[in-house]
Design a protein around this motif. Structure first.
Motif, PDB file in Angstrom:
ATOM      1  N   ASP A 191       0.986  -1.248  -0.131  1.00  0.00           N
ATOM      2  CA  ASP A 191      -0.019   0.029   0.071  1.00  0.00           C
ATOM      3  C   ASP A 191       0.877   1.238  -0.067  1.00  0.00           C
ATOM      4  OD1 ASP A 191       0.819  -0.999   2.502  1.00  0.00           O
ATOM      5  OD2 ASP A 191      -0.873  -0.322   3.515  1.00  0.00           O
ATOM      6  N   THR A 192       2.110   0.858  -0.105  1.00  0.00           N
ATOM      7  CA  THR A 192       3.051   2.418  -0.117  1.00  0.00           C
ATOM      8  C   THR A 192       3.729   2.457  -1.476  1.00  0.00           C
ATOM      9  OG1 THR A 192       3.886   1.716   2.258  1.00  0.00           O
ATOM     10  CG2 THR A 192       5.079   3.232   0.969  1.00  0.00           C
ATOM     11  N   ALA A 193       3.330   3.637  -2.058  1.00  0.00           N
ATOM     12  CA  ALA A 193       4.013   4.119  -3.225  1.00  0.00           C
ATOM     13  C   ALA A 193       5.655   4.266  -3.182  1.00  0.00           C
ATOM     14  CB  ALA A 193       3.294   5.105  -3.863  1.00  0.00           C
ATOM     15  N   ILE A 194       6.440   3.469  -3.677  1.00  0.00           N
ATOM     16  CA  ILE A 194       7.907   3.788  -3.404  1.00  0.00           C
ATOM     17  C   ILE A 194       8.506   4.586  -4.922  1.00  0.00           C
ATOM     18  CG2 ILE A 194       9.953   2.463  -3.248  1.00  0.00           C
ATOM     19  CD1 ILE A 194       8.730   0.348  -1.808  1.00  0.00           C
ATOM     20  N   ASN A 195       9.181   5.589  -4.406  1.00  0.00           N
ATOM     21  CA  ASN A 195       9.973   6.515  -5.334  1.00  0.00           C
ATOM     22  C   ASN A 195       8.992   6.874  -6.441  1.00  0.00           C
ATOM     23  OD1 ASN A 195      12.180   6.237  -3.634  1.00  0.00           O
ATOM     24  ND2 ASN A 195      13.318   4.982  -5.048  1.00  0.00           N
ATOM     25  N   PRO A 196       7.965   7.357  -6.066  1.00  0.00           N
ATOM     26  CA  PRO A 196       7.185   8.203  -7.277  1.00  0.00           C
ATOM     27  C   PRO A 196       7.842   9.062  -8.027  1.00  0.00           C
ATOM     28  CG  PRO A 196       6.391   8.824  -5.215  1.00  0.00           C
ATOM     29  CD  PRO A 196       7.360   7.706  -4.963  1.00  0.00           C
ATOM     30  N   SER A 197       8.821   9.653  -7.527  1.00  0.00           N
ATOM     31  CA  SER A 197      10.061  10.576  -8.376  1.00  0.00           C
ATOM     32  C   SER A 197      10.783   9.840  -9.163  1.00  0.00           C
ATOM     33  CB  SER A 197      10.668  11.305  -7.141  1.00  0.00           C
ATOM     34  OG  SER A 197      11.840  10.281  -6.775  1.00  0.00           O
ATOM     35  N   GLY A 198      10.871   8.487  -9.425  1.00  0.00           N
ATOM     36  CA  GLY A 198      11.795   7.864  -9.964  1.00  0.00           C
ATOM     37  C   GLY A 198      13.107   7.374  -8.967  1.00  0.00           C
ATOM     38  N   GLY A 199      13.328   7.951  -8.044  1.00  0.00           N
ATOM     39  CA  GLY A 199      14.330   8.090  -7.078  1.00  0.00           C
ATOM     40  C   GLY A 199      15.888   8.171  -7.621  1.00  0.00           C
ATOM     41  N   ALA A 200      16.584   7.627  -6.952  1.00  0.00           N
ATOM     42  CA  ALA A 200      18.119   7.786  -7.204  1.00  0.00           C
ATOM     43  C   ALA A 200      18.678   7.306  -8.532  1.00  0.00           C
ATOM     44  CB  ALA A 200      18.958   7.286  -6.074  1.00  0.00           C
ATOM     45  N   LEU A 201      17.826   6.029  -9.031  1.00  0.00           N
ATOM     46  CA  LEU A 201      18.039   5.413 -10.386  1.00  0.00           C
ATOM     47  C   LEU A 201      17.959   6.425 -11.313  1.00  0.00           C
ATOM     48  CD1 LEU A 201      16.470   2.011  -9.832  1.00  0.00           C
ATOM     49  CD2 LEU A 201      19.033   2.609  -9.605  1.00  0.00           C
ATOM     50  N   CYS A 202      17.104   7.467 -11.216  1.00  0.00           N
ATOM     51  CA  CYS A 202      16.792   8.410 -12.260  1.00  0.00           C
ATOM     52  C   CYS A 202      17.382   9.700 -12.143  1.00  0.00           C
ATOM     53  CB  CYS A 202      15.289   8.600 -12.486  1.00  0.00           C
ATOM     54  SG  CYS A 202      14.501   6.880 -13.101  1.00  0.00           S
ATOM     55  N   ALA A 203      18.143   9.858 -11.144  1.00  0.00           N
ATOM     56  CA  ALA A 203      19.027  11.072 -10.765  1.00  0.00           C
ATOM     57  C   ALA A 203      19.527  11.038  -9.590  1.00  0.00           C
ATOM     58  CB  ALA A 203      18.119  12.513 -10.799  1.00  0.00           C
ATOM     59  N   ASN A 204      20.786  11.168  -9.354  1.00  0.00           N
ATOM     60  CA  ASN A 204      21.611  10.928  -8.216  1.00  0.00           C
ATOM     61  C   ASN A 204      22.674  11.975  -8.005  1.00  0.00           C
ATOM     62  OD1 ASN A 204      22.318   9.461  -6.067  1.00  0.00           O
ATOM     63  ND2 ASN A 204      23.911   8.417  -7.116  1.00  0.00           N
ATOM     64  N   PRO A 205      22.237  12.929  -7.928  1.00  0.00           N
ATOM     65  CA  PRO A 205      23.162  14.208  -7.513  1.00  0.00           C
ATOM     66  C   PRO A 205      23.815  13.789  -6.158  1.00  0.00           C
ATOM     67  CG  PRO A 205      21.124  15.050  -7.421  1.00  0.00           C
ATOM     68  CD  PRO A 205      20.889  13.650  -8.018  1.00  0.00           C
ATOM     69  N   VAL A 206      25.262  13.349  -6.030  1.00  0.00           N
ATOM     70  CA  VAL A 206      25.941  13.067  -4.923  1.00  0.00           C
ATOM     71  C   VAL A 206      25.805  14.275  -3.728  1.00  0.00           C
ATOM     72  CG1 VAL A 206      27.960  12.135  -3.963  1.00  0.00           C
ATOM     73  CG2 VAL A 206      27.210  11.675  -6.232  1.00  0.00           C
ATOM     74  N   MET A 207      25.731  13.745  -2.541  1.00  0.00           N
ATOM     75  CA  MET A 207      25.360  14.665  -1.307  1.00  0.00           C
ATOM     76  C   MET A 207      23.976  15.445  -1.307  1.00  0.00           C
ATOM     77  SD  MET A 207      28.178  14.196   0.291  1.00  0.00           S
ATOM     78  CE  MET A 207      29.310  12.834  -0.284  1.00  0.00           C
ATOM     79  N   THR A 208      23.163  15.052  -2.525  1.00  0.00           N
ATOM     80  CA  THR A 208      22.135  15.798  -2.556  1.00  0.00           C
ATOM     81  C   THR A 208      20.686  14.794  -2.590  1.00  0.00           C
ATOM     82  OG1 THR A 208      23.304  17.498  -3.785  1.00  0.00           O
ATOM     83  CG2 THR A 208      20.913  17.741  -3.981  1.00  0.00           C
ATOM     84  N   ALA A 209      20.919  13.623  -3.378  1.00  0.00           N
ATOM     85  CA  ALA A 209      19.953  12.597  -3.485  1.00  0.00           C
ATOM     86  C   ALA A 209      19.230  12.189  -2.357  1.00  0.00           C
ATOM     87  CB  ALA A 209      20.633  11.572  -4.465  1.00  0.00           C
ATOM     88  N   GLY A 210      19.924  12.193  -0.905  1.00  0.00           N
ATOM     89  CA  GLY A 210      19.161  12.076   0.276  1.00  0.00           C
ATOM     90  C   GLY A 210      17.946  13.253   0.382  1.00  0.00           C
ATOM     91  N   LEU A 211      18.484  14.404   0.422  1.00  0.00           N
ATOM     92  CA  LEU A 211      17.715  15.718   0.651  1.00  0.00           C
ATOM     93  C   LEU A 211      16.726  15.797  -0.327  1.00  0.00           C
ATOM     94  CD1 LEU A 211      17.403  18.392   2.145  1.00  0.00           C
ATOM     95  CD2 LEU A 211      18.608  19.276   0.356  1.00  0.00           C
ATOM     96  N   VAL A 212      16.807  15.257  -1.678  1.00  0.00           N
ATOM     97  CA  VAL A 212      15.672  15.312  -2.628  1.00  0.00           C
ATOM     98  C   VAL A 212      14.626  14.299  -2.087  1.00  0.00           C
ATOM     99  CG1 VAL A 212      15.344  14.627  -5.060  1.00  0.00           C
ATOM    100  CG2 VAL A 212      17.353  16.136  -4.349  1.00  0.00           C
TER     101      VAL A 212
END
Lengths: 174, 351
Positions: free
Chosen positions: B292-313
């Motif tokens: 029942d949980t939607a996981i990574n609706p943004s696409g997650g780090a597999l679709c954009a992984n700016p280092v030092m930033t992806a966690g904040l995103v």
């Protein structure tokens, strides 16, 4: 190095490892950005350009694109003269690895006329012990065929013969 | 405990290489955007905290140069973490709990394009045995994936489904770097990259930046119609040496999730910082997430992984969904180090 005293359980170790060598090298392609690229491209044309903050009106050279006081883009480009004032300096007397200059030499902060932040460069054509704050200097460029997008396009600054600048004109940059 | 919320979020259009702009030129519009969306002027910010890494810029104290984006004058209260900026949020949250700030600006940025990120990230490993091998993050993640496959924790098909779903979800995210109408079969049809990982199993190399504004109590309510309240936040770390860890699970995530109260209610949305597809499966299990949980609706780090930033995103993406009312309760996760060594879990909730 003093002898290493090992705990009892490690006494059987034949020879302690005192050091290891793990050379590391990382290469980067430096990206100057828009503002500094404009500055460097101008230098290749024997020109000096700064950028003015629209809020505090300060002129930065070399520009990095954003006013460090107001946090806004500095987009207005200012053509600068090639003369300025020594705001501070040091006389280098110590040999170091990779040095290309003959000792002693003078490294100085130079406030170009019309700017609000000093630029670092060399002072030549004057004995080191005669360089002083307030001294007026001008840029000496490399021959035109050697110009490129680098501050090495300016060989050094030298006294231009003008009387010293009034302290009031550079006191904010000391 | 004080009520503290994320009230605004901004990010760059992440790209393989933002070549025209230096770090501060890339970051400044994002900072301005986050402040504007919070409905404040910068003089109301009590504390600024950022996350970045000198190893990306190839320059010592590189974060000092990017502070220009904030315009730190008159002098400001400021701090920096050499970590993902999700940990900068944690630092700000602690400072706000102490009553030292009511409004905080947090930003992170990473330009991986100037250097070689796979080589640079080896420098975070043990200097005696692993750094000399230049054990890069993709190779180490491949070892982790192999362990997880061999123990039956994950399957190749499930990994491909994570990758394909991420690419499909990213089609709705204008800021994502990679996106496409992809099926698991399309992923499985490609050649292995670093076996058993295929390219789609690995996060791309990304330049990007992001910023959030935090506000406490009534200040948050005054500035934001529906603040994304931080109901729990915790981070845990595992040993440096990979050999002493069970790479097929994430013990640190499970502890952080329990401390943050993930299981105390239903989770509508989860943004998990998984730079490799099998890691999303390991994280979802550690967090106890269900269907029942939607996981990574943004696409997650597999679709954009700016280092030092992806966690904040990830925090921003969950917060944005709470703020705009499309989610009531979500969990954001950030990771750092090799093979999910360190993990931060944050529960965000609307009122």
């Amino acid at each position: 190095m003093s002898d290493i005293v090992l705990p009892d359980r490690l006494r059987d170790v034949a020879e302690p490892v005192r050091r290891i060598r793990t050379p590391a090298r990382l290469d980067y392609v430096f990206m100057a950005g828009k503002a500094t690229s404009r500055f460097l491209n101008a230098v290749a044309e024997k020109r000096l350009v700064g950028q003015r903050c629209p809020v505090c009106r300060k002129v930065y050279v070399p520009p990095r694109g954003v006013c460090p006081t107001d946090g806004v883009p500095t987009e207005e480009e200012i053509e600068l003269p090639h003369v300025g004032t020594v705001t501070s300096f040091c006389v280098v007397n110590v040999q170091f690895y990779g040095q290309v200059m003959e000792l002693p030499y003078v490294s100085a902060l130079i406030l170009l006329d019309g700017t609000d932040i000093p630029l670092m460069h060399l002072i030549q054509e004057v004995p080191a012990d005669q360089v002083h704050m307030g001294m007026r200097v001008e840029a000496v460029w490399v021959p035109d065929e050697e110009l490129g997008p680098t501050l090495e396009s300016i060989k050094y600054f030298r006294p231009n013969g003008e009387p010293d600048a009034d302290y009031e004109t550079y006191k904010d940059n000391v | 405990m004080r009520d503290i919320a994320i009230i605004s979020f901004a990010q760059t259009h992440h790209a393989r290489a933002i070549e025209q702009e230096n770090e501060v030129e890339m970051l400044q519009p994002v900072v301005v955007d986050a402040i504007a969306k919070a409905g404040i002027t910068k003089d109301r910010i009590d504390f600024v905290c950022s996350g970045s890494a000198d190893y990306l810029a190839g320059m010592a104290f590189s974060f000092v140069l990017t502070l220009d984006a904030v315009g730190p004058w008159p002098p400001i209260s400021e701090s920096h973490v050499d970590m993902d900026a999700a940990w900068a949020v944690y630092e700000a949250w602690v400072k706000m709990q102490m009553g030292k700030a009511d409004i905080a600006l947090i930003y992170g940025y990473g330009k991986s394009s100037p250097g070689n990120i796979r080589r640079a990230l080896t420098r975070q490993l043990d200097p005696y045995t692993l750094q000399p091998l230049w054990a890069d993050p993709v190779s180490l993640a491949a070892i982790q994936a192999r362990s997880a496959l061999d123990t039956g924790t994950v399957t190749t098909e499930a990994m491909a489904e994570v990758a394909a779903r991420s690419w499909r979800s990213a089609q709705d995210n204008p800021y994502a770097q990679l996106k496409g109408d992809l099926a698991a079969a399309d992923v499985l049809a490609t050649e292995p990259f670093v076996d058993p990982l295929r390219r789609h199993d690995c996060a791309p190399i990304t330049d990007g930046a992001a910023a959030v504004v935090l506000a406490a109590g009534d200040v948050a309510r005054e500035l934001c119609e529906r603040p994304a309240w931080i109901r729990g936040i915790d981070h845990r770390i595992e040993p440096h040496m990979l050999g002493v860890r069970d790479l097929t699970t994430s013990a640190s995530t499970a502890i952080a999730a329990a401390k943050a109260g993930v299981g105390d209610g239903p989770i509508d949305v989860a943004e998990l910082h998984a730079p490799f597809s099998h890691q999303e499966l390991i994280l979802a299990a550690a967090l106890g997430l269900g269907d029942d949980t939607a996981i990574n609706p943004s696409g997650g780090a597999l679709c954009a992984n700016p280092v030092m930033t992806a966690g904040l995103v990830r925090m921003g993406e969950v917060a944005q969904r709470v703020i705009d009312g499309t989610a009531d309760r979500g969990v954001a996760h950030a990771t750092s180090g090799a093979c999910l060594q360190q993990n931060l879990v944050c529960v965000l909730e609307g009122e």
